[in-house]
Motif scaffolding. Sequence first.
Motif, short mmCIF file in Angstrom:
data_model
loop_
_atom_site.label_atom_id
_atom_site.label_comp_id
_atom_site.label_asym_id
_atom_site.label_seq_id
_atom_site.Cartn_x
_atom_site.Cartn_y
_atom_site.Cartn_z
N LEU A 114 19.67 49.08 5.44
CA LEU A 114 20.81 48.19 5.59
C LEU A 114 20.52 46.79 5.04
O LEU A 114 19.45 46.23 5.25
CB LEU A 114 21.19 48.06 7.07
N VAL A 115 21.52 46.24 4.33
CA VAL A 115 21.43 44.86 3.83
C VAL A 115 22.64 44.10 4.38
O VAL A 115 23.79 44.52 4.14
CB VAL A 115 21.43 44.81 2.29
N ARG A 290 6.63 54.22 -3.53
CA ARG A 290 6.46 52.90 -2.89
C ARG A 290 7.75 52.54 -2.16
O ARG A 290 8.43 51.57 -2.51
CB ARG A 290 6.12 51.84 -3.95
N LEU A 291 8.07 53.31 -1.14
CA LEU A 291 9.36 53.16 -0.46
C LEU A 291 9.53 51.78 0.15
O LEU A 291 10.59 51.16 0.02
CB LEU A 291 9.50 54.24 0.63
N THR A 292 8.49 51.26 0.79
CA THR A 292 8.59 49.95 1.42
C THR A 292 8.85 48.86 0.38
O THR A 292 9.70 47.98 0.58
CB THR A 292 7.31 49.63 2.21
N THR A 293 8.14 48.95 -0.74
CA THR A 293 8.33 47.97 -1.82
C THR A 293 9.72 48.09 -2.42
O THR A 293 10.38 47.09 -2.70
CB THR A 293 7.27 48.18 -2.92
N PHE A 294 10.18 49.33 -2.61
CA PHE A 294 11.51 49.56 -3.17
C PHE A 294 12.58 48.95 -2.27
O PHE A 294 13.48 48.25 -2.74
CB PHE A 294 11.75 51.07 -3.33
N ARG A 295 12.47 49.19 -0.96
CA ARG A 295 13.46 48.65 -0.03
C ARG A 295 13.45 47.13 -0.01
O ARG A 295 14.50 46.49 0.02
CB ARG A 295 13.20 49.19 1.37
N ALA A 296 12.27 46.54 -0.04
CA ALA A 296 12.16 45.08 0.00
C ALA A 296 12.77 44.46 -1.25
O ALA A 296 13.49 43.45 -1.17
CB ALA A 296 10.70 44.67 0.15
N ARG A 297 12.49 45.06 -2.41
CA ARG A 297 13.03 44.54 -3.66
C ARG A 297 14.55 44.67 -3.70
O ARG A 297 15.26 43.74 -4.10
CB ARG A 297 12.41 45.30 -4.83
N ASP A 300 16.05 42.07 -1.29
CA ASP A 300 15.97 40.72 -1.85
C ASP A 300 17.00 40.51 -2.95
O ASP A 300 17.70 39.49 -2.98
CB ASP A 300 14.56 40.46 -2.41
N ASP A 301 17.10 41.47 -3.88
CA ASP A 301 17.99 41.30 -5.02
C ASP A 301 19.45 41.37 -4.62
O ASP A 301 20.28 40.58 -5.08
CB ASP A 301 17.67 42.36 -6.09
N LEU A 302 19.80 42.31 -3.72
CA LEU A 302 21.19 42.41 -3.28
C LEU A 302 21.58 41.19 -2.46
O LEU A 302 22.72 40.70 -2.56
CB LEU A 302 21.41 43.69 -2.49
N THR A 303 20.67 40.67 -1.67
CA THR A 303 20.95 39.46 -0.90
C THR A 303 21.27 38.29 -1.83
O THR A 303 22.21 37.52 -1.58
CB THR A 303 19.75 39.10 0.00
#
Length: 349
Positions: A114-115, A290-297, A300-303
């Motif tokens: 979720l974002v 790299r699921l955690t990295t994918f979610r964080a990126r 960040d980008d959608l935000t």
Amino acid sequence: MNATTSTTRATEVVLPGVVEPEGLQVRVRDLPAPGEGQVVLRMEATGVSFAEQQMRLGKYYDQPAFPFVPGYDLVGTVVAVGEGVDRGLKLHRFAVVTKVGAWASHLVVEAADLVPVPDGVDAAAAETVVVNGVTAWQMMYRTAKVKRGDTIVVLGANGGVGSTLVQLARHAGIKVIGTASARHHDAVRELGATPVDYRDPQLYAKIRELAPEGVDAVFDHVGGAGLKESWKLLRRGGTLVNYGTASTKDEPGNAMLPVLLLFARLALWNYLPNGKGAGFYNFWAGKRFRLTTFRARLRDDLTQVLRLVAAGVLTPQIAARIPLSQAASALALAESRTVLGKVVIVPEP
């Protein structure tokens, strides 16, 4: 924290096989209660992307077996939470990328995906920039790495991704040449690009007249024979970013063959000793390993993109708002290639 144990009645649009848009089916079923780390979202807006158009033909890479519920992304409100999920999320709006499943009144998703959507941003407006916005942002800043003063070419500047690319570039002080049909030129010009008719036989010659020294990046979702012309537009140090094969969508035969040939061509160009770069943008790159990295990126980008919408910098291009039960009409409209922006699917009135 107590989990929600009750079931939710969901209306879903099902893609049963390779059918025309009117072959879509509507079903109603009980969703199971959300499991650990999951929530139930009530859909406020979803949409039609190029991916669903490919899936309808069975030509999207790694799509599920038929039948399935399509829907690449959505904006929705949390109405139930599973074990381990903060109950404070309930009744708040979020965006999420699903790849499939979003053409539904309610669905279960992972809370980690979720974002948050800023207060005051319309759900349909936010929906138009979920996948489209992240794709545009990442291609510009993570792949092509364009900067103020550069010149870029955006093929399909009237589309969902294209119109977002144009606005992001304008905000960053980048000159944009955008292709579109003549009827969309005024709108493309208003977004901030210099329009060129994509049907003009002299299309690439016209672009060279506008940028005689070459361009810093070309964003090409078309592929096919024109990809070579996109490559030739680049100056030394420029980057070709391909993110689709729209030109082969309706061609019969193996869906993967054009993609594999495309990858081979881009790889060859990328290694030529001429200072240019070429690559294929993959939204899902790295998720499997790299699921955690994918979610964080992604978060960040959608935000960043949603903040620009909230600030009025990005004006989401909504082609139409069509109720979920009329998803067939929404898909047909998106495939007509007559619209500016994204066709959005909304709940029933």
